[in-house]
Scaffold this motif. Structure first.
Motif, mmCIF file in Angstrom:
data_model
loop_
_atom_site.group_PDB
_atom_site.id
_atom_site.type_symbol
_atom_site.label_atom_id
_atom_site.label_comp_id
_atom_site.label_asym_id
_atom_site.label_seq_id
_atom_site.Cartn_x
_atom_site.Cartn_y
_atom_site.Cartn_z
ATOM 1 N N GLY A 14 0.787 -1.232 0.000
ATOM 2 C CA GLY A 14 0.000 0.000 0.000
ATOM 3 C C GLY A 14 0.814 1.274 0.000
ATOM 4 N N LYS A 15 2.116 1.195 -0.319
ATOM 5 C CA LYS A 15 2.933 2.415 -0.286
ATOM 6 C C LYS A 15 2.476 3.426 -1.331
ATOM 7 C CE LYS A 15 6.655 0.719 -3.269
ATOM 8 N NZ LYS A 15 6.111 1.424 -4.454
ATOM 9 N N THR A 16 2.080 2.959 -2.503
ATOM 10 C CA THR A 16 1.618 3.901 -3.524
ATOM 11 C C THR A 16 0.281 4.518 -3.121
ATOM 12 O OG1 THR A 16 2.784 2.659 -5.238
ATOM 13 C CG2 THR A 16 1.068 4.165 -5.973
ATOM 14 N N THR A 17 -0.556 3.755 -2.428
ATOM 15 C CA THR A 17 -1.817 4.300 -1.920
ATOM 16 C C THR A 17 -1.540 5.452 -0.953
ATOM 17 O OG1 THR A 17 -2.895 2.150 -2.137
ATOM 18 C CG2 THR A 17 -3.911 3.732 -0.635
ATOM 19 N N VAL A 18 -0.571 5.251 -0.069
ATOM 20 C CA VAL A 18 -0.212 6.303 0.889
ATOM 21 C C VAL A 18 0.430 7.484 0.158
ATOM 22 C CG1 VAL A 18 1.302 6.869 2.834
ATOM 23 C CG2 VAL A 18 0.027 4.712 2.822
ATOM 24 N N THR A 19 1.321 7.201 -0.788
ATOM 25 C CA THR A 19 1.982 8.271 -1.537
ATOM 26 C C THR A 19 0.965 9.144 -2.266
ATOM 27 O OG1 THR A 19 3.886 6.806 -1.886
ATOM 28 C CG2 THR A 19 3.767 8.785 -3.232
ATOM 29 N N ALA A 20 -0.003 8.509 -2.913
ATOM 30 C CA ALA A 20 -1.017 9.267 -3.659
ATOM 31 C C ALA A 20 -1.850 10.135 -2.707
ATOM 32 C CB ALA A 20 -1.912 8.306 -4.427
ATOM 33 N N ASP A 33 8.072 9.233 -8.881
ATOM 34 C CA ASP A 33 7.818 7.798 -8.803
ATOM 35 C C ASP A 33 9.145 7.104 -9.097
ATOM 36 O OD1 ASP A 33 7.000 5.214 -8.793
ATOM 37 O OD2 ASP A 33 5.243 5.525 -10.063
ATOM 38 N N CYS A 34 9.796 6.632 -8.020
ATOM 39 C CA CYS A 34 11.097 5.970 -8.152
ATOM 40 C C CYS A 34 10.951 4.447 -8.288
ATOM 41 C CB CYS A 34 11.983 6.295 -6.945
ATOM 42 S SG CYS A 34 12.532 8.022 -6.907
ATOM 43 N N ASP A 35 9.737 3.962 -8.377
ATOM 44 C CA ASP A 35 9.523 2.524 -8.604
ATOM 45 C C ASP A 35 9.561 2.292 -10.109
ATOM 46 O OD1 ASP A 35 8.914 -0.113 -8.490
ATOM 47 O OD2 ASP A 35 6.960 0.113 -7.543
ATOM 48 N N VAL A 36 10.761 2.458 -10.683
ATOM 49 C CA VAL A 36 10.878 2.513 -12.145
ATOM 50 C C VAL A 36 10.649 1.169 -12.818
ATOM 51 C CG1 VAL A 36 12.429 4.496 -12.042
ATOM 52 C CG2 VAL A 36 13.396 2.188 -12.046
ATOM 53 N N ASP A 37 10.788 0.064 -12.064
ATOM 54 C CA ASP A 37 10.547 -1.260 -12.660
ATOM 55 C C ASP A 37 9.060 -1.529 -12.834
ATOM 56 O OD1 ASP A 37 13.188 -2.931 -12.841
ATOM 57 O OD2 ASP A 37 13.327 -1.821 -10.969
ATOM 58 N N LEU A 151 18.762 9.145 -11.502
ATOM 59 C CA LEU A 151 18.453 10.196 -12.483
ATOM 60 C C LEU A 151 17.134 10.891 -12.146
ATOM 61 C CD1 LEU A 151 18.974 11.663 -15.173
ATOM 62 C CD2 LEU A 151 17.812 9.767 -16.328
ATOM 63 N N VAL A 152 16.125 10.116 -11.779
ATOM 64 C CA VAL A 152 14.826 10.703 -11.422
ATOM 65 C C VAL A 152 14.987 11.652 -10.226
ATOM 66 C CG1 VAL A 152 12.554 10.179 -10.425
ATOM 67 C CG2 VAL A 152 13.406 8.859 -12.374
ATOM 68 N N ARG A 153 15.744 11.221 -9.218
ATOM 69 C CA ARG A 153 15.937 12.077 -8.047
ATOM 70 C C ARG A 153 16.710 13.349 -8.412
ATOM 71 N NH1 ARG A 153 18.315 9.104 -2.999
ATOM 72 N NH2 ARG A 153 17.849 11.144 -2.097
ATOM 73 N N GLN A 154 17.736 13.207 -9.247
ATOM 74 C CA GLN A 154 18.509 14.379 -9.656
ATOM 75 C C GLN A 154 17.627 15.384 -10.402
ATOM 76 O OE1 GLN A 154 21.573 12.450 -11.940
ATOM 77 N NE2 GLN A 154 22.976 12.288 -10.200
ATOM 78 N N GLN A 155 16.835 14.889 -11.317
ATOM 79 C CA GLN A 155 15.962 15.786 -12.095
ATOM 80 C C GLN A 155 14.891 16.404 -11.198
ATOM 81 O OE1 GLN A 155 16.448 16.778 -15.172
ATOM 82 N NE2 GLN A 155 18.254 15.466 -15.405
ATOM 83 N N ALA A 156 14.424 15.643 -10.211
ATOM 84 C CA ALA A 156 13.421 16.181 -9.293
ATOM 85 C C ALA A 156 14.001 17.320 -8.460
ATOM 86 C CB ALA A 156 12.901 15.061 -8.384
ATOM 87 N N ILE A 168 10.320 17.118 -1.608
ATOM 88 C CA ILE A 168 10.112 16.105 -2.651
ATOM 89 C C ILE A 168 9.543 14.866 -1.969
ATOM 90 C CG2 ILE A 168 11.217 14.600 -4.356
ATOM 91 C CD1 ILE A 168 13.369 16.762 -4.689
ATOM 92 N N VAL A 169 8.442 14.372 -2.492
ATOM 93 C CA VAL A 169 7.810 13.162 -1.970
ATOM 94 C C VAL A 169 7.932 12.078 -3.033
ATOM 95 C CG1 VAL A 169 5.697 12.112 -1.088
ATOM 96 C CG2 VAL A 169 6.193 14.520 -0.605
ATOM 97 N N SER A 170 8.577 10.959 -2.652
ATOM 98 C CA SER A 170 8.871 9.909 -3.628
ATOM 99 C C SER A 170 8.165 8.612 -3.291
ATOM 100 C CB SER A 170 10.388 9.646 -3.672
ATOM 101 O OG SER A 170 11.088 10.790 -4.107
ATOM 102 N N ASP A 171 7.582 7.997 -4.314
ATOM 103 C CA ASP A 171 7.078 6.631 -4.203
ATOM 104 C C ASP A 171 8.266 5.722 -4.528
ATOM 105 O OD1 ASP A 171 5.460 4.440 -3.962
ATOM 106 O OD2 ASP A 171 4.534 4.655 -5.935
ATOM 107 N N GLY A 172 8.821 5.084 -3.510
ATOM 108 C CA GLY A 172 10.033 4.295 -3.702
ATOM 109 C C GLY A 172 9.748 2.899 -4.212
ATOM 110 N N PRO A 173 10.818 2.181 -4.571
ATOM 111 C CA PRO A 173 10.655 0.804 -5.039
ATOM 112 C C PRO A 173 10.470 -0.135 -3.843
ATOM 113 C CG PRO A 173 12.767 1.780 -5.719
ATOM 114 C CD PRO A 173 12.200 2.651 -4.654
ATOM 115 N N PRO A 174 9.920 -1.323 -4.075
ATOM 116 C CA PRO A 174 9.864 -2.343 -3.025
ATOM 117 C C PRO A 174 11.197 -3.079 -2.925
ATOM 118 C CG PRO A 174 8.846 -3.190 -4.990
ATOM 119 C CD PRO A 174 9.257 -1.770 -5.306
ATOM 120 N N GLY A 175 11.375 -3.884 -1.873
ATOM 121 C CA GLY A 175 12.574 -4.704 -1.740
ATOM 122 C C GLY A 175 13.698 -3.987 -1.029
#
Length: 291
Positions: A14-20, A33-37, A151-156, A168-175
């Motif tokens: 539910g991390k994306t639910t919280v992020t949104a 959105d850093c969950d690039v995969d 790269l996403v973080r740098q551009q942000a 900056i609020v980021s939706d991070g990757p899992p794992g």
């Protein structure tokens, strides 16, 4: 510049639910959105892309057939069986099997194989109803997800400075792999969203350990806490033993699924008590960010 990164040890907590929801609650911020995969924040924020660039993350071999004498050296040295041969088309490189190790390019006596820049994905800057967002999409089966997160973080950060934004609020990757490391290092605060399941607890502990290694402050949100009160208590004990604040406990609520189907955040849709819990959780997170 403050950075809040929302992660989970496992996917689907539910991390994306919280992020949104945070995207809707916070007025002046930049979203990423850093969950690039497996990016999915766009499903709720509905971005309108206005800038798009290729992501060149590595190099891949290419073969000049006019120089190839078909000696077979490249096939002999390739440990990934990525070079095939048939009578009609000669030697060829299978890009899906290739690990881009470059050994074939060093071994080829004719210089027929060279390494060239490889496009591994695409990154974007978009407008959303909740402000601007930097996001990306890694190509199917492509490597270098950690580089793309960086790269996403740098551009942000660059865009946030241009826009005069301090959060900056980021939706991070899992794992706990490379993309997670790239997402949390140097960030101001990590919010781990977990759930009261065996795998949820196990993976929460792993990502909490990772954050401790990089000396990043951590808070925890227990999503769907009411589905297993015994495991919820285990999470509370774990966090208390390590001095990790539990800043939110979200009850299981089927209306959350209806909000997602409607492409709304849980604070923009009637989700029972969930919306109020998330609002209170943001207040706790904000206190830490401002401390």
């Amino acid at each position: 510049m403050k950075e809040l990164t929302i992660v989970s040890g496992k996917g689907g907590t539910g991390k994306t639910t919280v992020t949104a929801a945070f995207a809707s609650l916070i007025e002046r911020k930049l979203m990423t959105d850093c969950d690039v995969d497996a990016a999915d924040l766009h499903l709720i924020l509905i971005p309108e892309v206005y800038h798009e660039e290729d992501f060149v993350g590595g190099r891949a071999p290419t073969m000049d057939k006019s120089l190839c004498t078909e000696c077979g050296t490249c096939q002999e040295v390739c440990r990934f069986a990525a070079i095939t041969h048939d009578v009609e088309r000669g030697y060829r490189i299978n890009s899906f099997a290739c690990d881009n190790c470059a050994l074939c390019s060093f071994a080829c006596p004719e210089g027929a194989i060279t390494m060239v820049d490889s496009v591994n994905g695409t990154w974007y800057i978009s407008r959303t109803p909740y402000g601007k967002m930097v996001h990306a999409k890694l190509g199917i089966g492509e490597d270098n997800s950690g580089k793309l997160v960086t790269l996403v973080r740098q551009q942000a950060k660059k865009l946030a400075q241009e826009e005069g934004l301090s959060l900056i609020v980021s939706d991070g990757p899992p794992g706990i792999g490379c993309p997670v490391t790239a997402a949390i290092t140097g960030t101001t605060l990590v919010l781990i969203v977990t759930e009261p399941t065996i795998s949820g607890i196990h993976d929460m502990e792993r990502v909490a350990d990772l954050c401790r290694h990089f000396q990043v402050p951590v808070q925890v949100c227990i999503n769907k806490y009411s589905i297993n009160l015994v495991n919820t208590q285990k999470i509370r004990h774990y966090c208390a033993d390590r001095g990790i604040p539990v800043v939110g406990e979200i009850p299981f609520e089927p209306l959350v699924n209806k909000a997602q189907v409607a492409r709304k955040s849980v604070v923009d849709f009637d989700c029972g008590s969930v919306g109020q819990v998330v609002r209170q959780m943001w207040q706790e997170v904000e206190k830490k960010l401002l401390a």
